[in-house]
Design a protein around this motif. Structure first.
Motif, PDB file in Angstrom:
ATOM      1  N   PHE A   1     -16.904  50.777 -48.939  1.00 33.01           N
ATOM      2  CA  PHE A   1     -15.674  51.564 -48.812  1.00 33.01           C
ATOM      3  C   PHE A   1     -14.956  51.146 -47.527  1.00 33.01           C
ATOM      4  O   PHE A   1     -15.559  50.561 -46.625  1.00 33.01           O
ATOM      5  N   CYS A   2     -13.651  51.441 -47.462  1.00 29.72           N
ATOM      6  CA  CYS A   2     -12.843  51.040 -46.312  1.00 29.72           C
ATOM      7  C   CYS A   2     -13.128  51.959 -45.122  1.00 29.72           C
ATOM      8  O   CYS A   2     -13.076  53.181 -45.261  1.00 29.72           O
ATOM      9  N   PRO A   3     -13.424  51.404 -43.940  1.00 29.10           N
ATOM     10  CA  PRO A   3     -13.712  52.255 -42.790  1.00 29.10           C
ATOM     11  C   PRO A   3     -12.463  52.844 -42.130  1.00 29.10           C
ATOM     12  O   PRO A   3     -12.565  53.596 -41.178  1.00 29.10           O
ATOM     13  N   LYS A   4     -11.268  52.484 -42.653  1.00 19.77           N
ATOM     14  CA  LYS A   4     -10.036  53.092 -42.107  1.00 19.77           C
ATOM     15  C   LYS A   4      -9.557  54.258 -42.960  1.00 19.77           C
ATOM     16  O   LYS A   4      -9.169  55.292 -42.435  1.00 19.77           O
ATOM     17  N   CYS A   5      -9.540  54.067 -44.295  1.00 26.29           N
ATOM     18  CA  CYS A   5      -9.010  55.132 -45.162  1.00 26.29           C
ATOM     19  C   CYS A   5     -10.052  55.614 -46.178  1.00 26.29           C
ATOM     20  O   CYS A   5      -9.770  56.497 -46.959  1.00 26.29           O
ATOM     21  N   TRP A   6     -11.239  55.027 -46.142  1.00 31.31           N
ATOM     22  CA  TRP A   6     -12.374  55.433 -46.973  1.00 31.31           C
ATOM     23  C   TRP A   6     -12.140  55.260 -48.478  1.00 31.31           C
ATOM     24  O   TRP A   6     -12.853  55.823 -49.298  1.00 31.31           O
TER      25      TRP A   6
ATOM     26  N   ARG B   1     -11.417  43.364 -48.060  1.00 31.12           N
ATOM     27  CA  ARG B   1     -10.092  43.933 -47.806  1.00 31.12           C
ATOM     28  C   ARG B   1      -9.909  45.181 -48.665  1.00 31.12           C
ATOM     29  O   ARG B   1     -10.353  45.238 -49.814  1.00 31.12           O
ATOM     30  N   CYS B   2      -9.254  46.169 -48.050  1.00 32.44           N
ATOM     31  CA  CYS B   2      -9.009  47.434 -48.738  1.00 32.44           C
ATOM     32  C   CYS B   2      -7.720  47.342 -49.543  1.00 32.44           C
ATOM     33  O   CYS B   2      -6.672  46.969 -49.005  1.00 32.44           O
ATOM     34  N   GLY B   3      -7.792  47.680 -50.839  1.00 35.12           N
ATOM     35  CA  GLY B   3      -6.614  47.643 -51.685  1.00 35.12           C
ATOM     36  C   GLY B   3      -5.643  48.772 -51.394  1.00 35.12           C
ATOM     37  O   GLY B   3      -4.457  48.683 -51.695  1.00 35.12           O
ATOM     38  N   ALA B   4      -6.134  49.838 -50.785  1.00 34.77           N
ATOM     39  CA  ALA B   4      -5.282  50.995 -50.531  1.00 34.77           C
ATOM     40  C   ALA B   4      -4.461  50.827 -49.257  1.00 34.77           C
ATOM     41  O   ALA B   4      -3.255  51.078 -49.251  1.00 34.77           O
ATOM     42  N   CYS B   5      -5.091  50.367 -48.161  1.00 30.53           N
ATOM     43  CA  CYS B   5      -4.364  50.280 -46.888  1.00 30.53           C
ATOM     44  C   CYS B   5      -4.199  48.836 -46.401  1.00 30.53           C
ATOM     45  O   CYS B   5      -3.511  48.582 -45.426  1.00 30.53           O
ATOM     46  N   GLY B   6      -4.851  47.894 -47.057  1.00 30.81           N
ATOM     47  CA  GLY B   6      -4.645  46.493 -46.705  1.00 30.81           C
ATOM     48  C   GLY B   6      -5.508  45.982 -45.569  1.00 30.81           C
ATOM     49  O   GLY B   6      -5.458  44.808 -45.221  1.00 30.81           O
TER      50      GLY B   6
HETATM   51 ZN    ZN Z   1      -8.249  51.307 -46.392  1.00 29.29          ZN
END
Ligand code: ZN
Lengths: 132, 404
Positions: free
Chosen positions: A42-47, A28-33
């Protein structure tokens, strides 16, 4: 010769270690959830690189399946017939898996499933699903 | 059409010739020789010589497991002693016909005049009696273990090792969402068998009824034996030429009206959002933005059938019927017959005429537009055809018209 064993890399070793310990891990991405699969650093939505690994609830919905009757590759040819399935985890991500301990006639898109585990070797265990 | 005409570069490309080697279940011939047979046949068909060929394009290049490629760029370049100004070959293409699209773009950009494009396989011979294990990476070895890396580690450990199973799951989802039946899906295989019987190069030419289809053994539900194409040996080649070379050609070339190769969303066999469909729908949508022609203008459709359900995805994706309505469209099989409203896979497709891996479809589209189909010729002088290749996350399509 067998074709069913994974070759984990830096990004995926944690998933396979978790499965061996009977834990289904997602990220899970801590920045965008966003929760995502397959694992990556790394997050594939917001990197964002603010990514944490968490244990999924283990609940899933059957998206689709197939009863495999023929596959000549070892060791699948010894397992037929078996159920290959794509499930949507209630946590978000989708994954390929197997449904076990379920009569083929009882399979239905949308049915509730619960994670279970099947040991392939002492090193490798795969998450599979059973009717909830 | 939503794209400005001067941006549709592919219209500066034509297809000037096609060629094919012998095709067979197992020929046990040198793979490069089969490839060269196809290439020379295509060059001759165009009325050209090897001296005219100044570009090369192929899929997948000299790569992949045993039997997957009968010759890459360097192999053909050297075997034909060519002088080329541009070439490309690779595996990461939007479907096999991506190699033809690349050639169209190269001549349109003025990099070359005549591109030799090919795809050849010898999977039939390579498999021999060893089955698919013989052509998997690491296959043939009994001592080493194959390890699934990359995205395959999310498929193989879950006993989902092959496209048969992935595509079967898409079909199951389609059955669930739209009520599609095996009787409807089976029309694709039955139709292909009818057409293969009229094709001298067909592999399975004995009659097959819908009852035969329904009685066949299951491979991966809901797909049965006859939903799966057949590995074979053979090469196919096409020549893509620049439009200003038409006076040099043997016959009026096939015009390239539009091409498309889109994948919107995750490029994945299991992670694409709508797995009752495929990126065929993305490529189809993009194609029709590049032409004033409509799906109803198409006189025959040659669409990928590595598994019958892939053709379902193309039928809907190309707009020949509405999304989810391929089942009723196929019902009874009349619409897709040689004399129907949309003659489909008129050479027998890969289901009955062998896995030429995408290139059989463009070969057949051109044959039909040239009126060279013999016993399987679509009646009434077809003027517009589509060739579609790829399944799962790969999709490429070309809309072709008669040049005369
Ligand atoms: Zn993200």
């Amino acid at each position: 010769m067998r074709f069913d064993l994974p070759s984990p890399d830096n990004d995926t070793q944690e998933f396979w270690d978790g499965a061996r310990d009977h834990r289904l891990l997602i990220q899970r991405c801590g920045a965008c959830g966003d929760a995502f699969f397959y694992p990556r650093p790394f997050c594939p939505k917001c990197w964002s690189e603010d990514v944490t690994t968490e244990e999924a609830s283990g609940d899933a919905i059957l998206y689709t399946w197939s009863v495999v009757h023929v596959n000549d590759l070892p060791p699948f040819h010894e397992r037929v017939p078996y159920v290959a399935a794509i499930v949507d985890l209630v946590d978000g991500p989708r994954m390929m898996t197997n449904v076990v301990d379920c009569e083929h006639d009882d399979l239905a898109v949308g049915m509730a499933l619960r994670v279970s585990y099947r040991e392939l070797t002492p090193e490798v265990t795969v998450p599979v699903f059973v009717p909830a | 059409m939503s794209e400005a005409t001067d941006l549709i570069g592919e219209r500066r490309a034509v297809i000037s010739g096609v060629g094919q080697s012998d095709i067979g279940r197992r020929l046990f011939r040198d793979p490069l020789e089969l490839t060269i047979d196809a290439c020379l046949a295509a060059i001759e068909d165009a009325g050209l010589t090897t001296a005219d060929i100044d570009g090369l394009s192929t899929y997948p290049g000299a790569t992949g497991p045993n039997g997957f490629s009968g010759g890459g760029i360097t192999d053909v370049h050297d075997a034909l002693r060519l002088n080329v100004n541009w070439f490309t070959g690779g595996l990461e293409y939007p479907g096999q016909l991506g190699a033809v699209i690349n050639a169209c773009l190269a001549v349109s950009a003025g990099l070359c005049k005549h591109v030799l494009v090919w795809r050849s396989v010898y999977e039939g011979s390579a498999q021999g009696s060893g089955g698919r294990a013989a052509v998997m990476p690491g296959g043939g070895s009994t001592t080493t273990s194959f390890k699934a890396s990359g995205f395959m580690q999310w498929l193989l450990p879950f006993s989902a090792p092959s496209a048969a199973t992935w595509i079967a799951m898409y079909a199951q989802r389609h059955f669930h969402e739209y009520g599609t039946t095996r009787e409807q899906l089976g029309q694709i295989a039955v139709n292909s068998r009818k057409n293969a019987a009229l094709n001298p190069k067909g592999i399975y030419r004995d009659p097959m009824s819908l009852d035969d289809y329904l009685a066949a053994r299951m491979i991966s539900t809901p797909l049965c034996l006859y939903d799966c194409d057949v590995p074979c040996d053979g090469g196919t080649a096409v020549i893509v030429s620049r439009v200003d070379t038409i006076p040099d050609l043997r016959k009026p070339p096939i015009k390239v009206e539009a091409v498309a190769a889109a994948t919107h969303g995750r490029p994945s066999w299991d992670q694409y959002d709508d797995l009752a469909s495929m990126p065929a729908q993305d490529a189809g949508k993009e194609l029709w933005k590049r032409t004033d022609l409509k799906p109803s203008d198409v006189d025959c459709a040659q669409m990928y059938d590595g598994f019958s359900f892939i053709t379902v995805a193309w039928l809907e994706g190309m707009g020949f019927c509405k999304k989810g309505e391929a089942g009723p469209f196929l019902e009874g099989g009349q619409r897709i017959a040689l004399d129907g409203e949309l003659p489909l896979n008129t050479n027998g497709g890969q289901l009955s005429s062998g896995r030429l891996h995408g290139f059989g479809f463009i070969h057949e589209a051109c044959v039909q537009l040239w009126g060279e189909g013999g016993d399987r010729q679509v009646p009434n002088n077809p003027e517009v055809a589509v060739a579609c290749s790829g399944g799962g996350p790969m999709a490429s399509t070309l809309l072709l018209t008669q040049g005369r």
